[in-house]
Design an enzyme around this catalytic site. Sequence first.
Site, PDB file in Angstrom:
ATOM      1  CB  SER A 108      14.441 -76.138  64.966  1.00 10.42           C
ATOM      2  OG  SER A 108      14.073 -76.596  63.677  1.00 10.42           O
ATOM      3  CG  ASP A 109      14.398 -82.501  67.338  1.00  9.60           C
ATOM      4  OD1 ASP A 109      14.330 -83.063  66.217  1.00  9.60           O
ATOM      5  OD2 ASP A 109      14.512 -83.149  68.399  1.00  9.60           O
ATOM      6  CD1 TRP A 110      12.813 -83.434  60.469  1.00  9.97           C
ATOM      7  CD2 TRP A 110      14.497 -82.610  61.700  1.00  9.97           C
ATOM      8  NE1 TRP A 110      13.945 -83.382  59.675  1.00  9.97           N
ATOM      9  CE2 TRP A 110      14.981 -82.883  60.395  1.00  9.97           C
ATOM     10  CE3 TRP A 110      15.389 -82.076  62.621  1.00  9.97           C
ATOM     11  CZ2 TRP A 110      16.310 -82.659  60.015  1.00  9.97           C
ATOM     12  CZ3 TRP A 110      16.715 -81.853  62.235  1.00  9.97           C
ATOM     13  CH2 TRP A 110      17.144 -82.139  60.956  1.00  9.97           C
ATOM     14  CD  GLN A 111       6.337 -81.632  62.744  1.00  2.79           C
ATOM     15  OE1 GLN A 111       5.306 -81.215  62.237  1.00  2.79           O
ATOM     16  NE2 GLN A 111       6.403 -82.799  63.338  1.00  2.79           N
ATOM     17  CB  ALA A 112      11.803 -78.220  67.913  1.00  2.00           C
TER      18      ALA A 112
END
Length: 873
Positions: free
Chosen positions: A292-296
């Site tokens: 995931s992208d960061w916090q996605a």
Amino acid sequence: MRYTPAAQWLPLLLSTLGVGASDADTEQLHKRALASSGPFYPSPWMDPAADGWEEAYAKAKAFVSQLTLLEKVNLTTGVGWEGEQCVGQVGSIPRLGFRSLCMHDAPVGIRGTDYNSVFPSGQTAAATFDKALMYKRGFAMGEEAKGKGVTVLLGPVAGPLGRMPEGGRNWEGFSSDPVLTGVGIAESIKGIQDAGVVACAKHFIGNEQEHFRQIGEAQGYGFDIKETLSSNIDDKTMHELYLWPFADAVRAGVGSVMCSYQQVNNSYACQNSKLLNDLLKNELGFQGFVMSDWQAQHTGAASAAAGLDMTMPGDTVFNSGLSFWGANLTLSVLNGTVPEWRIDDMAMRIMAAFFKVGLAVEQEPINFSFWSLATYGPIHWAAKKGFQQINWHVDVRANHANIIREVAAKGTVLLKNTGSLPLKKPKFLAVIGEDAGPNPLGPNSCNDRGCDNGSLGVGWGSGTANYPYLVTPDSALQAQALKDGTRYESVLSNYAASQTKSLVTQDNVTAIVFVNANSGEGYINVDGNMGDRKNLTLWKNGDDLVKNVSSWCPNTIVVIHSTGPVLVTDWYNNPNITAILWAGLPGQESGNSIVDVLYGKVNPFGRTPFTWGATRESYGTDVLYKPNNGKDAPQQDFSEGVFIDYRYFDKANSPLVYEFGYGLSYTTFSYSNLQVEKSNAHTYRPTTGETSPAPTFGNFSTDLNDYLFPSDEFPYIYQYLYPYLNSTDAKIASADPDYGQTASEFLPPHANDGSPQPLLRSSGKSSPGGNRQLYDVLYTVTADIKNTGPIAGDEVPQLYITLGGPDDPKVVLRGFDRIRIEPGQTAQFRVALTRRDLSNWDTAVQDWVISNYPKTVFVGRSSRKLDLSAPLT
Ligand SMILES: *[C@@H]1O[C@H](CO)[C@@H](O)[C@H](O)[C@H]1NC(C)=O
Ligand SMILES: *[C@@H]1O[C@H](CO)[C@@H](O)[C@H](O)[C@H]1NC(C)=O
Ligand SMILES: *[C@@H]1O[C@H](CO)[C@@H](O)[C@H](O)[C@H]1NC(C)=O
Ligand SMILES: *[C@@H]1O[C@H](CO)[C@@H](O)[C@H](O)[C@H]1NC(C)=O
Ligand SMILES: *[C@@H]1O[C@H](CO)[C@@H](O)[C@H](O)[C@H]1NC(C)=O
Ligand SMILES: *[C@@H]1O[C@H](CO)[C@@H](O)[C@H](O)[C@H]1NC(C)=O
Ligand SMILES: *[C@@H]1O[C@H](CO)[C@@H](O)[C@H](O)[C@H]1NC(C)=O
Ligand SMILES: *[C@@H]1O[C@H](CO)[C@@H](O)[C@H](O)[C@H]1NC(C)=O
Ligand SMILES: *[C@@H]1O[C@H](CO)[C@@H](O)[C@H](O)[C@H]1NC(C)=O
Ligand SMILES: *[C@@H]1O[C@H](CO)[C@@H](O)[C@H](O)[C@H]1NC(C)=O
């Protein structure tokens, strides 16, 4: 920011069951009118026979078979924001001497460290149209990452592709053309991975603007929305445009893919089963892991079912100390909402990518901390725990300055030259503009380069790195002037009109004006630009500067540093402007590379990787700057289809200044003798058959006592994410009041089905990148190119085709090369055209199909200077 799986899946479940939104439920009705994403389950598991992955799979199998469930969960879940040294790290496996994997930024150099290089942007690399240089740049970046102990380098970038020229992060990627981006991303991946580091193709997919990509970020800017932007992309456009370069990335063997923040068709990219399960893992046959992208990440078991393999940086939101995975994933496997084969597949994908690039279980240590440049500090930054040496300041630059200078010079595009260039010991050089000089507070003074002070070498955001130095144009030009006996003066301000005028009105002056336009990532707002550019004009009075100098001085040369096109309409035609160069984002060797071009040490061959429109409106697309759906997800319909950049300009006959692929040389070339040779490829056979059943590796206990934190002495770190449970009461351990839902209650049908699955006709049998026959060569096209000028030079011949249908662009790029030719000599340009090159995505058949429309091949110097053409029969 709480998302319950049930709420996320409800609309999807209803449509799957054919129920649709209940008439009484107005909110559901409203949702139904919006684009939606169909379900695709189960998540495809790895294929032991996939081309290029056989050995990696075997090694991964041997390793993963030894792992406990807790150890597998450790591989999949980040330890939390600022938990360890890198921008993202998963847990370790101490029992087997396996240190945690280090995921780290990224696209122009190793972020937040020291003694690293700053490379030219991807966009500048694309402008070289030079595959070998793209590879060399990737390899050098891989070497630097390796030298710091990075396992996964978070690049290269093909999303954003560049739908809108204002897009803040376009420069991190390559070009708004999918074929050029496909070559750029594939060569970069090969380079990075040959250096022994896992590459990460990002951001998957439709991440074309910064505005509204994250809820918290948007709210911070005062936008009252509760869901992120939805990029609504139809199937044909997805395949022919946005997915195309990712297919090249998968075919190049990329080890990881990062799913993006925003939604596609109103389903979050990191839990969109159509994107991850269907397009990426099934159709393209991707064998590595999706992070995931960061916090996605927004859900637990649901994102696992939809194809996510690793959550970064692990916490639900930064420093919550909670995770959708970690303990929750352990519980999900134990209670059956995530099947054993799915967690095994996650672990296999992560470890196969690891082994594929030649890494071994006993890794070298990480020798830097992203969070600080100090030598000593807390190794667990968020918790301020574990005081020790955290930075070894390892110099990883080697001789990369040479490659950086070369890429930047060769990626510089000569847009106009009426004879003032190349410079030959000019009598008097006057250099004008803040963009020629240093940032007075130092090249690294603005956090993540989030300002526009001094010469622009790189945009802003997580895609940046600390400069080891920045050679400014002013210092390099002055050094050259001193060698030549040239008189030299510079005015490093855009606002010193009278001083500038008195300088450039003197006799015998050659004036070089440096101007820029900047952009970056959405979390930094520079002068009202929240990542995306708010306009396409030059920054800091740049237009007035150019207009003024050229009204005073008959020999004005303009150099532009920018993250994309700028509007030059008002002044490019002024005869006093004798040359214009686009120098992109050159990185640390900026001044040296522009000297190389201005003085003809490098005969320019860079070509613009995007169109220079006459007006902002001429592009036909723009950033969505204001939410358009109340508090719900802003809706961005990609209704222009495949018609972005030059495809749109050609179709709409929209006014432009410099077309895609355009760029001048100090010599001249002529094109002749186009030959088309047909190969006898087999007729296309769709893939048939089915997969093997989902494999599992090892077994696990279902006694919750076996999953508790190991002992009282265990060094629990504040906010750190572990795979362990803190209670044998599962509901307490999950910290989730809704705990207890079964898979069938909240996951779509087949989510947990591990039985053999049919292969898609467009997918490959064990061939990453799709059906291997898509890459069969159908035609070989050759043309002769002669250097008709006085000096040696490199030419970038380009091959375009017309696919012929009513919905097809006038021409599309399909091949290019960079060829060195001596004066008077002729060289041959050769392109092999594949089945994919000649096909359209057929949405009914769900495969690539060659239409019956007559097709034409063109060869020339740019998308609009296509001297040679021939029918493809
Ligand atoms: C989005 O919706 C369009 C239109 O229905 C469809 O063609 C496309 O496949 C969908 N894409 C995804 C990823 O759901
Ligand atoms: C999981 O990773 C953490 C952090 O590296 C480590 O302390 C812990 O021992 C690991 N657990 C297992 C079961 O390997
Ligand atoms: C830095 O890390 C690299 C790669 O892990 C390793 O080879 C090297 O020994 C480390 N250097 C120091 C000083 O720790
Ligand atoms: C488990 O996930 C839920 C959301 O699905 C979250 O609210 C909860 O805090 C998580 N629990 C842990 C222990 O991280
Ligand atoms: C740097 O840029 C910021 C705006 O981004 C500005 O406020 C500041 O004054 C500039 N500093 C210098 C020294 O130019
Ligand atoms: C310099 O300018 C003067 C005045 O215009 C002119 O006579 C002379 O030829 C110029 N010299 C050169 C080297 O261009
Ligand atoms: C465009 O934006 C830049 C950067 O914020 C600013 O300097 C410039 O003045 C703007 N141009 C116009 C015409 O407003
Ligand atoms: C070109 O420069 C001369 C000064 O040398 C000036 O008189 C003239 O107006 C300029 N032309 C334009 C079109 O700006
Ligand atoms: C673990 O349990 C304690 C209470 O015993 C609780 O305070 C804490 O929040 C729990 N941790 C997690 C991650 O749920
Ligand atoms: C299984 O565990 C997950 C993660 O904590 C939870 O969301 C789900 O409700 C649980 N389901 C059952 C049937 O216990």
